[in-house]
Each structure stands twice: as C-alpha cells, then as structure tokens.
Design an enzyme around this catalytic site. Structure first.
Site, mmCIF file in Angstrom:
data_model
loop_
_atom_site.group_PDB
_atom_site.id
_atom_site.type_symbol
_atom_site.label_atom_id
_atom_site.label_comp_id
_atom_site.label_asym_id
_atom_site.label_seq_id
_atom_site.Cartn_x
_atom_site.Cartn_y
_atom_site.Cartn_z
ATOM 1 N N HIS A 127 0.850 -1.181 0.000
ATOM 2 C CA HIS A 127 0.000 0.000 0.000
ATOM 3 C C HIS A 127 0.887 1.232 0.000
ATOM 4 O O HIS A 127 1.954 1.221 0.610
ATOM 5 C CB HIS A 127 -0.912 0.015 1.250
ATOM 6 N N ASP A 135 -8.003 -5.521 0.210
ATOM 7 C CA ASP A 135 -8.513 -6.335 -0.895
ATOM 8 C C ASP A 135 -8.128 -7.795 -0.793
ATOM 9 O O ASP A 135 -8.622 -8.622 -1.543
ATOM 10 C CB ASP A 135 -8.017 -5.762 -2.227
HETATM 11 N N1 CMC Z 1 4.162 -7.470 -4.879
HETATM 12 C C1 CMC Z 1 5.500 -7.446 -5.062
HETATM 13 N N2 CMC Z 1 6.270 -6.351 -4.913
HETATM 14 C C2 CMC Z 1 5.652 -5.212 -4.568
HETATM 15 C C3 CMC Z 1 4.257 -5.160 -4.354
HETATM 16 C C4 CMC Z 1 3.511 -6.337 -4.525
HETATM 17 N N3 CMC Z 1 2.177 -6.345 -4.343
HETATM 18 N N4 CMC Z 1 3.897 -3.908 -4.016
HETATM 19 C C5 CMC Z 1 5.028 -3.189 -4.017
HETATM 20 N N5 CMC Z 1 6.089 -3.976 -4.339
HETATM 21 C C6 CMC Z 1 7.504 -3.559 -4.390
HETATM 22 C C7 CMC Z 1 7.770 -2.765 -5.653
HETATM 23 O O1 CMC Z 1 8.226 -3.616 -6.705
HETATM 24 C C8 CMC Z 1 8.853 -1.820 -5.183
HETATM 25 O O2 CMC Z 1 10.076 -2.505 -5.169
HETATM 26 P P1 CMC Z 1 11.463 -1.719 -5.460
HETATM 27 O O3 CMC Z 1 11.579 -0.688 -4.372
HETATM 28 O O4 CMC Z 1 12.501 -2.797 -5.379
HETATM 29 O O5 CMC Z 1 11.318 -1.112 -6.818
HETATM 30 C C9 CMC Z 1 8.457 -1.520 -3.742
HETATM 31 O O6 CMC Z 1 7.716 -2.661 -3.300
HETATM 32 C C10 CMC Z 1 7.627 -0.260 -3.561
HETATM 33 O O7 CMC Z 1 6.511 -0.354 -4.437
HETATM 34 P P2 CMC Z 1 5.862 0.875 -5.225
HETATM 35 O O8 CMC Z 1 5.168 0.378 -6.448
HETATM 36 O O9 CMC Z 1 6.890 1.940 -5.408
HETATM 37 O O10 CMC Z 1 4.819 1.353 -4.167
HETATM 38 P P3 CMC Z 1 3.567 2.250 -4.472
HETATM 39 O O11 CMC Z 1 3.281 2.960 -3.209
HETATM 40 O O12 CMC Z 1 3.777 3.092 -5.679
HETATM 41 O O13 CMC Z 1 2.417 1.193 -4.827
HETATM 42 C C11 CMC Z 1 0.579 -0.279 -4.653
HETATM 43 C C12 CMC Z 1 1.421 0.806 -3.956
HETATM 44 C C13 CMC Z 1 -0.671 -0.582 -3.811
HETATM 45 C C14 CMC Z 1 0.103 0.237 -6.025
HETATM 46 C C15 CMC Z 1 1.451 -1.567 -4.811
HETATM 47 O O14 CMC Z 1 1.860 -2.049 -3.549
HETATM 48 C C16 CMC Z 1 0.733 -2.665 -5.590
HETATM 49 O O15 CMC Z 1 0.753 -2.644 -6.825
HETATM 50 N N6 CMC Z 1 0.055 -3.625 -4.873
HETATM 51 C C17 CMC Z 1 -0.732 -4.637 -5.535
HETATM 52 C C18 CMC Z 1 -2.079 -4.042 -5.930
HETATM 53 C C19 CMC Z 1 -3.012 -3.881 -4.737
HETATM 54 O O16 CMC Z 1 -3.177 -4.789 -3.920
HETATM 55 N N7 CMC Z 1 -3.669 -2.703 -4.669
HETATM 56 C C20 CMC Z 1 -4.674 -2.435 -3.649
HETATM 57 C C21 CMC Z 1 -4.322 -1.293 -2.767
HETATM 58 S S1 CMC Z 1 -5.436 -1.213 -1.361
HETATM 59 C C22 CMC Z 1 -6.950 -0.774 -2.036
HETATM 60 C C23 CMC Z 1 -7.012 0.666 -2.395
HETATM 61 O O17 CMC Z 1 -6.808 1.504 -1.478
HETATM 62 O O18 CMC Z 1 -7.271 0.975 -3.564
#
Ligand code: CMC
Length: 432
Positions: free
Chosen positions: A309, A367
């Site tokens: 998240h 989720d």
């Molecule tokens: N699985 C594997 N690696 C992950 C994941 C994941 N679900 N989420 C983040 N990472 C890694 C990402 O690859 C990155 O690694 P590095 O620093 O080595 O490049 C690091 O963790 C930070 O991730 P980010 O993408 O920079 O983080 P963000 O804040 O931009 O993204 C997120 C947040 C929710 C989009 C992401 O965690 C994700 O895609 N999760 C899966 C989708 C999901 O479950 N979304 C629902 C969110 S809760 C409901 C809502 O509020 O909408």
C-alpha cells in the site's frame, strides 16, 4: 490548521535564501506551504505520484501508515466496524459527528426514500451490451444521473448539494445491483424500502420474481461491514480525482463518475478482483513459492495482488477486520475449507515471513480478504470493484462537500517538468 509562523522552512537556491511557513494539523506530519514557491523563486516542485504532497486541508479521514491506523472523524475503523453500521458511518463522514437517534432516523429515512431510479434510467441500462463490465455500466449510469436529476446539479446551492448527496448514496446500490442483473439476464429488482441498506442491496442482487430470497443477517452484517471498511480513505487516487474534477465546478454526478472511473484500475479498486483471480490461479498451497518468486523477480511484472500500500507500511487495519468477517461468513456457509481461503491464509503466512516482503513492508491490504467474502456470498469477481465504488461513494461525496465548503479551494492545476522539443518551426509536408 495552526500557522506556526515562528517555524519556517528555509530553502537555499543558487545562493538565495527563501522562507516558507510550516503548518501543523491535529495529528500527522506538519506541512510546508510552498504555494508561493513559484512566485518567489521561479521554480516548481517535482513530485510524480504526489508521495510528499498534501493537496488539501481535510478533517474527514486520517491514516497513520506506520502504525496501521485508520480514523474516520477521529474514530478508529475497528470500533466503527464492530459497533456502528454503514449509514451511521456515512452520516459521520458527511456531517462530522455521530448522529443522535433522531438525526439517524431522519437521515436513514431520507436515504431510503430516494432508492428508486428514474424509470427512464432502466432503458439507459438496456442500451449496454450484456457482456459489459459492470464498472462500465456503473460509471455510465452515475454520469447519466446528471441528465435525469437537473434539480440537484447546481453546486452553488447548498440545498441542491444536499439533495444530490442523498440521491447518490441512496441510488448507488440500485445502480450496482442493476448492472449485475443486466449482465446475467435477470429482471431488475426494485429496491425494497422496508429493508436496511445492506439487505436491500443483497435482495436487489440475488432475489428473483419467482422465489423468495431469505436474507441471512450474518451475510447482511458482513456486507454492511465491507461498505463501512471501504467508505473513505483520505486522499487516494479516486478521491483526488473527484476533488480535481470538482475543482472545475463540474456537477456532482459527473465528479463521482470520475471517481468510479479512477477506482476501476487494478492498482486501486480493481485489486480485489485481481487478487481473487490470482488466488485461484495459484490454486494450491504448494504453488505459492513459485508465485512469491515471480513477485520478487524484477524482470517479471507480476505483483502479489492484495499486498502493499502506498500509505500503510504495516498491516492494513481494514484487512484485520475483513479477515474476521471472512472466517465468519465462510463458517456460516459451511465452506471454511474453501481452497481459495486456504491458499490465501498460507500465502499471507509465507509472505509475512519472507525477507523481501518484510524489508519492503508489504502487508496484506483490504482487498486481500474482501474478494473471498464476496465470492462466498455469490458475487462474480466483476462485481467486486462496483461494490467498492458503492461504498466509497460516501467518502467521495464527503470530500467533495468539504472541498466546496472550503473558501481556499481553487481549480486544481499542477505544473510540469517539460522535457520535450524546444521551439522549432513548422515544416511543410513535402519538405519533411
Ligand atoms: N508485490 C511485489 N512487490 C511489490 C508489491 C507487490 N504487491 N507492491 C510493491 N512492491 C515492491 C515494488 O516492486 C517496489 O520494489 P522496489 O523498491 O525494489 O522497486 C516496492 O515494493 C515499492 O513499491 P511501489 O510500487 O513503489 O509502491 P507504491 O506505493 O507506488 O504502490 C501499490 C502501492 C498498492 C500500487 C502496490 O503495492 C501494488 O501494486 N500492490 C498490488 C495491488 C493492490 O493490492 N492494490 C490495492 C491497494 S489497497 C486498495 C485501495 O486503497 O485501492
């Protein structure tokens, strides 16, 4: 907001010093007011994804991502999920305080009296292809409400804003249920105003004219909890979209339709649908290591859906409550041994111990469990995000209302770091 005028941030740019005021909220990090940055220095800030940017002042919802805490108007989400119910929470989000018994009765009566859609809207639904994703229908139907309810589109009139608020909260369950009924070729079920909000929604989704649909109070309570847990979440992508759309003066139905569109994406509201598909794809616990390895592989775009998240760097407090509900609902339905739930529980355990997930503070989010509950209730995966949209409508409207009442609100207009071509002259086609 307190202006700590003693407390300023000093910025030194190319030998010149500038000072900017620091403001404190009631809780959470202070903010530096850089509204005059461009005027004073000729520079913009650069923050793609707005990771360090506060876009507004708000007193609705607070998240402490490190602690894993979520407060609606100061009340912890777990207390509201166990002691309150969705329409009371809706009142709290909209008007700032828990209602008295009389205020609650009045609010519930107003919402209940607006559950029916303008009859002409049923023809609008029938214009969609049967295989349309329900989110496409919900987005279209919400936007179309501005064509059906002209007497509540004037945002400068407080009474019209209130009528639009009640209409959207009341009609959203009907829209979402009808999107579902249309997709499975069953007749639309009209709202039943003798039922509570969650039971009415379940009835519109699952009853048919030929058979009675007894509503189990445990399922109805679980549905209500899902609504409560999804009701608001601070300045997330869809809420910021609603605020941005509203900043131009667009009508309320158009603004909420914009929120629905943004919520659809798999990184946001679409994650519940993607998460259940992923759990089914994994299928059995022995395949979990393979998927964990893929999630960690930088060359593989796969991510563990339902994990991670932007704000929570701890267990999502909504996921804790959702997990309890999953156990309750599956227990009631006698499907505790559901293979998807078993995979989910095992995946959660393994991921929480895995170095990659621990180091990056990737915990299960809301989720992760909501899809399992909705699936057990009989909803197809395509309905998960529309149900999220139904619940979040209350949060979007609360934030929209707050913004319209804020004298400091202006049209949202971010700037950019331009990296395209510099000035060049047009060349006629024959000379290129
Ligand atoms: N699985 C594997 N690696 C992950 C994941 C994941 N679900 N989420 C983040 N990472 C890694 C990402 O690859 C990155 O690694 P590095 O620093 O080595 O490049 C690091 O963790 C930070 O991730 P980010 O993408 O920079 O983080 P963000 O804040 O931009 O993204 C997120 C947040 C929710 C989009 C992401 O965690 C994700 O895609 N999760 C899966 C989708 C999901 O479950 N979304 C629902 C969110 S809760 C409901 C809502 O509020 O909408």
């Amino acid at each position: 907001m307190t202006d700590q005028s003693q407390d300023t941030a000093k910025l030194s740019i190319r030998g010149e010093d500038y000072e900017f005021p620091i403001y404190s909220g009631t809780i959470g990090p202070d903010v530096v007011d850089i509204g005059k940055l461009y005027g004073k220095t000729g520079l913009f800030t650069y923050d793609p994804g707005y990771t360090s940017t506060g876009s507004c002042e708000s007193s609705i919802t607070y998240i402490d991502g490190e602690k894993g805490e979520l407060l609606y108007r100061g009340f912890p989400i777990d207390q509201l999920a166990s002691k309150s119910h969705f329409l009371e929470v809706a009142y709290l989000l909209l008007y700032g305080e828990l209602p008295t018994a009389e205020q609650l009765d009045d609010f519930e009566a107003r919402v209940t009296n607006h559950t029916m859609l303008h009859d002409q809207m049923s023809y609008f639904f029938r214009g969609f292809r049967r295989d349309a994703h329900p989110m496409a229908i919900v987005c279209g139907a919400m936007g179309a409400m501005s064509a059906f309810y002209h007497d509540s589109t004037d945002i400068s009139d407080a009474w019209q804003r209130e009528v639009a608020t009640i209409r959207m909260i009341a009609k959203m369950p009907t829209i979402v249920a009808w999107a579902y009924k249309y997709s499975i070729g069953q007749p639309f079920v009209y709202p039943n105003n003798s039922l509570d909000y969650a039971s009415n929604f379940l009835n519109m989704c699952f009853s048919v004219p030929t058979t009675d649909y007894p509503i189990d109070p445990i399922l109805s309570r679980a549905m209500d909890r899902i609504f409560t847990l999804h009701a608001d979440h601070e300045q997330n992508a869809s809420t910021s979209t609603v605020r941005l759309a509203s900043s131009s003066g667009a009508n309320p139905f158009a603004c909420i339709a914009a929120g629905v569109a943004c919520l659809w994406g798999p990184a946001h509201g679409g994650a519940n649908e993607a998460c259940l598909s992923m759990l089914r794809q994994i299928g059995t616990a022995d395949r979990i290591p393979e998927f964990i390895a893929r999630a960690k592989d930088k060359d593989d775009p796969f991510r563990l859906m339902g994990f991670g998240h932007r704000v929570y760097k701890n267990f999502d407090p909504r996921a804790k409550v959702m997990k309890e509900s999953a156990d309750e609902v599956l227990g009631l339905l006698g499907i505790e041994n559901n293979p998807t739930l078993q995979v989910a529980k095992e995946l959660e355990k393994i991921a929480l111990e895995d170095e990659y997930f621990v180091e990056k503070k990737l915990y299960p989010n809301v989720d992760f469990y909501s899809g399992i509950i909705l699936d057990a209730m009989g909803f197809p995966t395509s309905m998960f995000t529309p149900i999220f949209a139904l619940a979040r409508t209350v949060g979007w409207i609360s934030q929209w209302k707050e913004m319209l009442e804020d004298p400091k609100a202006r049209i949202g207009r971010p700037r950019q770091l331009y990296t395209g071509a510099t000035h060049r002259d047009y060349v006629e086609v024959e000379n290129r």
